[in-house]
Design an enzyme around this catalytic site. Structure first.
Site, PDB file in Angstrom:
ATOM      1  N   LYS A   1      37.002  59.117  27.098  1.00 55.57           N
ATOM      2  CA  LYS A   1      37.191  58.341  25.603  1.00 55.57           C
ATOM      3  C   LYS A   1      37.914  58.328  24.259  1.00 55.57           C
ATOM      4  O   LYS A   1      37.246  59.870  24.142  1.00 55.57           O
ATOM      5  CB  LYS A   1      35.717  57.203  25.146  1.00 55.57           C
ATOM      6  CG  LYS A   1      35.042  58.528  24.694  1.00 55.57           C
ATOM      7  CD  LYS A   1      34.716  58.313  23.222  1.00 55.57           C
ATOM      8  CE  LYS A   1      34.055  59.630  22.329  1.00 55.57           C
ATOM      9  NZ  LYS A   1      34.309  60.009  21.683  1.00 55.57           N
TER      10      LYS A   1
ATOM     11  N   PRO B   1      40.061  67.594  28.954  1.00 54.29           N
ATOM     12  CA  PRO B   1      39.390  69.158  28.056  1.00 54.29           C
ATOM     13  C   PRO B   1      38.190  68.681  27.689  1.00 54.29           C
ATOM     14  O   PRO B   1      37.250  67.888  27.610  1.00 54.29           O
ATOM     15  CB  PRO B   1      40.689  68.611  27.210  1.00 54.29           C
ATOM     16  CG  PRO B   1      41.951  68.173  27.593  1.00 54.29           C
ATOM     17  CD  PRO B   1      40.642  66.659  28.145  1.00 54.29           C
TER      18      PRO B   1
ATOM     19  N   ALA C   1      34.996  69.870  25.367  1.00 55.44           N
ATOM     20  CA  ALA C   1      34.130  70.140  24.168  1.00 55.44           C
ATOM     21  C   ALA C   1      35.848  69.848  22.986  1.00 55.44           C
ATOM     22  O   ALA C   1      35.775  70.386  22.295  1.00 55.44           O
ATOM     23  CB  ALA C   1      34.223  71.323  24.011  1.00 55.44           C
ATOM     24  N   ALA C   2      36.432  68.810  23.695  1.00 54.78           N
ATOM     25  CA  ALA C   2      37.186  67.945  23.327  1.00 54.78           C
ATOM     26  C   ALA C   2      36.927  66.684  22.093  1.00 54.78           C
ATOM     27  O   ALA C   2      38.273  66.109  21.567  1.00 54.78           O
ATOM     28  CB  ALA C   2      38.664  67.949  24.070  1.00 54.78           C
ATOM     29  N   GLY C   3      36.156  66.136  22.136  1.00 52.34           N
ATOM     30  CA  GLY C   3      35.492  65.013  21.418  1.00 52.34           C
ATOM     31  C   GLY C   3      36.831  64.283  22.217  1.00 52.34           C
ATOM     32  O   GLY C   3      36.169  62.872  21.862  1.00 52.34           O
ATOM     33  N   LEU C   4      36.648  64.046  23.653  1.00 48.72           N
ATOM     34  CA  LEU C   4      36.628  63.398  24.416  1.00 48.72           C
ATOM     35  C   LEU C   4      35.813  62.986  25.517  1.00 48.72           C
ATOM     36  O   LEU C   4      35.955  61.474  26.158  1.00 48.72           O
ATOM     37  CB  LEU C   4      37.932  63.449  25.599  1.00 48.72           C
ATOM     38  CG  LEU C   4      39.416  63.805  24.363  1.00 48.72           C
ATOM     39  CD1 LEU C   4      40.684  64.556  25.756  1.00 48.72           C
ATOM     40  CD2 LEU C   4      39.706  62.573  24.432  1.00 48.72           C
ATOM     41  N   ALA C   5      34.635  62.915  25.219  1.00 46.78           N
ATOM     42  CA  ALA C   5      33.647  62.799  25.329  1.00 46.78           C
ATOM     43  C   ALA C   5      33.181  62.937  27.434  1.00 46.78           C
ATOM     44  O   ALA C   5      32.802  62.266  28.096  1.00 46.78           O
ATOM     45  CB  ALA C   5      33.096  61.351  25.649  1.00 46.78           C
ATOM     46  N   GLY C   6      33.659  64.387  27.731  1.00 46.46           N
ATOM     47  CA  GLY C   6      34.174  64.280  28.781  1.00 46.46           C
ATOM     48  C   GLY C   6      32.423  64.938  29.711  1.00 46.46           C
ATOM     49  O   GLY C   6      32.741  64.788  30.456  1.00 46.46           O
TER      50      GLY C   6
ATOM     51  N   SER D   1      29.866  63.302  29.019  1.00 47.07           N
ATOM     52  CA  SER D   1      29.145  61.904  28.989  1.00 47.07           C
ATOM     53  C   SER D   1      30.079  61.558  30.377  1.00 47.07           C
ATOM     54  O   SER D   1      29.428  60.140  30.841  1.00 47.07           O
ATOM     55  CB  SER D   1      29.672  61.270  27.823  1.00 47.07           C
ATOM     56  OG  SER D   1      28.994  62.263  26.631  1.00 47.07           O
TER      57      SER D   1
ATOM     58  N   ASP E   1      26.822  59.138  23.580  1.00 44.12           N
ATOM     59  CA  ASP E   1      28.086  58.519  24.613  1.00 44.12           C
ATOM     60  C   ASP E   1      27.698  58.052  25.573  1.00 44.12           C
ATOM     61  O   ASP E   1      29.351  57.399  26.471  1.00 44.12           O
ATOM     62  CB  ASP E   1      29.233  59.692  24.558  1.00 44.12           C
ATOM     63  CG  ASP E   1      29.581  59.862  22.668  1.00 44.12           C
ATOM     64  OD1 ASP E   1      29.620  58.649  22.329  1.00 44.12           O
ATOM     65  OD2 ASP E   1      30.550  60.476  22.548  1.00 44.12           O
TER      66      ASP E   1
HETATM   67  P1  ATP Z   1      31.947  64.283  22.271  1.00 40.68           P
HETATM   68  O1  ATP Z   1      33.169  63.763  21.820  1.00 40.68           O
HETATM   69  O2  ATP Z   1      30.889  63.395  23.289  1.00 40.68           O
HETATM   70  O3  ATP Z   1      30.778  64.754  21.387  1.00 40.68           O
HETATM   71  P2  ATP Z   1      32.778  66.203  23.793  1.00 40.68           P
HETATM   72  O4  ATP Z   1      34.740  65.996  24.448  1.00 40.68           O
HETATM   73  O5  ATP Z   1      33.231  67.203  22.788  1.00 40.68           O
HETATM   74  O6  ATP Z   1      32.451  65.523  23.728  1.00 40.68           O
HETATM   75  P3  ATP Z   1      32.097  67.920  26.071  1.00 40.68           P
HETATM   76  O7  ATP Z   1      33.509  68.068  26.857  1.00 40.68           O
HETATM   77  O8  ATP Z   1      31.020  66.492  26.636  1.00 40.68           O
HETATM   78  O9  ATP Z   1      32.560  67.506  24.485  1.00 40.68           O
HETATM   79  O10 ATP Z   1      31.183  69.158  25.889  1.00 40.68           O
HETATM   80  C1  ATP Z   1      30.110  69.195  25.193  1.00 40.68           C
HETATM   81  C2  ATP Z   1      29.566  70.550  24.684  1.00 40.68           C
HETATM   82  O11 ATP Z   1      28.620  69.861  26.840  1.00 40.68           O
HETATM   83  C3  ATP Z   1      30.281  71.806  26.258  1.00 40.68           C
HETATM   84  O12 ATP Z   1      30.341  72.278  25.274  1.00 40.68           O
HETATM   85  C4  ATP Z   1      29.591  71.290  27.750  1.00 40.68           C
HETATM   86  O13 ATP Z   1      28.947  73.585  27.126  1.00 40.68           O
HETATM   87  C5  ATP Z   1      28.849  70.645  28.017  1.00 40.68           C
HETATM   88  N1  ATP Z   1      28.215  70.299  28.536  1.00 40.68           N
HETATM   89  C6  ATP Z   1      27.790  69.998  29.474  1.00 40.68           C
HETATM   90  N2  ATP Z   1      28.294  69.628  30.829  1.00 40.68           N
HETATM   91  C7  ATP Z   1      29.395  68.979  30.793  1.00 40.68           C
HETATM   92  C8  ATP Z   1      30.029  68.472  31.293  1.00 40.68           C
HETATM   93  N3  ATP Z   1      29.952  67.899  33.014  1.00 40.68           N
HETATM   94  N4  ATP Z   1      31.362  68.493  30.889  1.00 40.68           N
HETATM   95  C9  ATP Z   1      31.536  69.346  29.789  1.00 40.68           C
HETATM   96  N5  ATP Z   1      30.601  69.721  29.372  1.00 40.68           N
HETATM   97  C10 ATP Z   1      29.866  69.843  30.139  1.00 40.68           C
END
Ligand code: ATP
Length: 299
Positions: free
Chosen positions: A12, A95, A97-102, A104, A137
């Site tokens: 997202k 990617p 921990a990128a802000g793309l809610a991977g 989630s 998210d």
């Molecule tokens: P958001 O946008 O919701 O803040 P995000 O894109 O910044 O999320 P995610 O990729 O969702 O970040 O990862 C956040 C943290 O969740 C990571 O540091 C990782 O260690 C942990 N995590 C646990 N399970 C997963 C997974 N299946 N995929 C990615 N990260 C995961």
């Protein structure tokens, strides 16, 4: 019971991200226009005797009980009092921990896949409740498309479908802690907020240029101050075919909106050719990512 189910779960972006205040429970009250994009993780789940086994195509996230896909499986089995176990495989393309809610997206994909695997007929309300236990998210990630998210991000209302724009996603090789970004935001005094109503109206009218001009993220200022590379990426993307570019979530990924695929590719190529983009992860994808059940096998 099906034997295995494979689903695609989309990343997202936040077309707008606003913070309305702090809540008594310590969370921030947010208002965000959320949008899935055509970049997917694939989650495959297979029934087995007992236990939960998880493997992934990357070692960058631990494939253990701390993983959101694992947590989603555990919560689902408990909720439905299912004695079987599951074997999970997550193919990550979003990617981390990128802000793309991977993360989630993986949790959301697991809940959807397990609902199909075990024929549990969960309702939208069931999905939202279980999703909210896994992360703010996750309820949005289960449904996807264009939505307004309020509260911690779990109070959702469906908006008109966003216009068919194209997106460049560009993650610079820097890390941003979400908790840090919110703390820095709290210390700021003079904050510009997005015009969420104007964004919703632009979406309603299907006006892509207006959608692009209304994108705004209140967290961008703090993250950009620490990582000026974000501004540099945005300038290159804007100068080479993108209508506008901002940061998604708490960053560090930047997304740029373009009227068509060619413009998006031109902007992405310009960024790839620039020395500032060394080590960046760059994708060109359509704005409207649709979740999909790829395969459901029964024997
Ligand atoms: P958001 O946008 O919701 O803040 P995000 O894109 O910044 O999320 P995610 O990729 O969702 O970040 O990862 C956040 C943290 O969740 C990571 O540091 C990782 O260690 C942990 N995590 C646990 N399970 C997963 C997974 N299946 N995929 C990615 N990260 C995961």
């Amino acid at each position: 019971m099906a034997n295995s189910v494979t689903v695609q779960s989309a990343a997202k972006i936040n077309l707008t991200l606003d913070i309305l205040g702090r809540r008594d429970d310590g969370y921030h009250e947010v208002e965000m226009v959320m949008q899935t994009v055509g970049l997917y993780d694939t989650v495959r789940v297979e029934a087995m005797g007992s236990g939960i086994e998880l493997s992934m195509n990357t070692g960058d996230v631990p494939a253990d009980e701390s993983n959101l896909a694992y947590k989603a499986a555990k919560l689902f089995l408990k909720e439905h009092d299912i004695k079987h176990g599951v074997r999970i495989y997550v193919e990550k393309r979003i990617p981390i921990a990128a802000g793309l809610a991977g993360g989630s997206a993986d949790a959301a994909g697991m809940l959807r896949a397990m609902n199909t695997l075990f024929y549990t007929r969960m309702t939208v309300a069931d999905f939202r409740r279980l999703g909210a236990e896994l992360g703010s998210d996750v309820p949005y990630s289960i449904e996807g498309g264009t939505m307004l998210a309020k509260g911690r991000g779990e109070i959702l209302s469906r908006l008109a479908e966003a216009p068919p724009l194209w997106v460049v996603l560009a993650k610079p090789p820097v890390s941003v802690s979400t908790a840090w970004a919110y703390r820095e935001y709290d210390a700021m005094s003079d904050v510009r907020h997005p015009d969420t109503a104007a964004m919703i109206s632009a979406i309603d009218r299907g006006n892509g240029a207006q959608v692009a001009s209304d994108i705004y993220n209140v967290l961008e200022h703090v993250t950009k101050k620490k990582h000026p590379i974000i501004g540099e990426y945005e300038n290159i993307l804007r100068a080479n075919g993108a209508m506008n570019a901002i940061m998604s979530g708490s960053g560090p990924t930047i997304f740029a909106l373009a009227q068509n695929e060619n413009d998006a590719k031109r902007a992405a190529d310009a960024l790839r050719c620039s020395p500032v983009a060394k080590g960046a992860e760059i994708f060109v994808v359509p704005l409207t990512g649709q979740h999909e059940i790829v395969k459901s096998d029964s024997k």
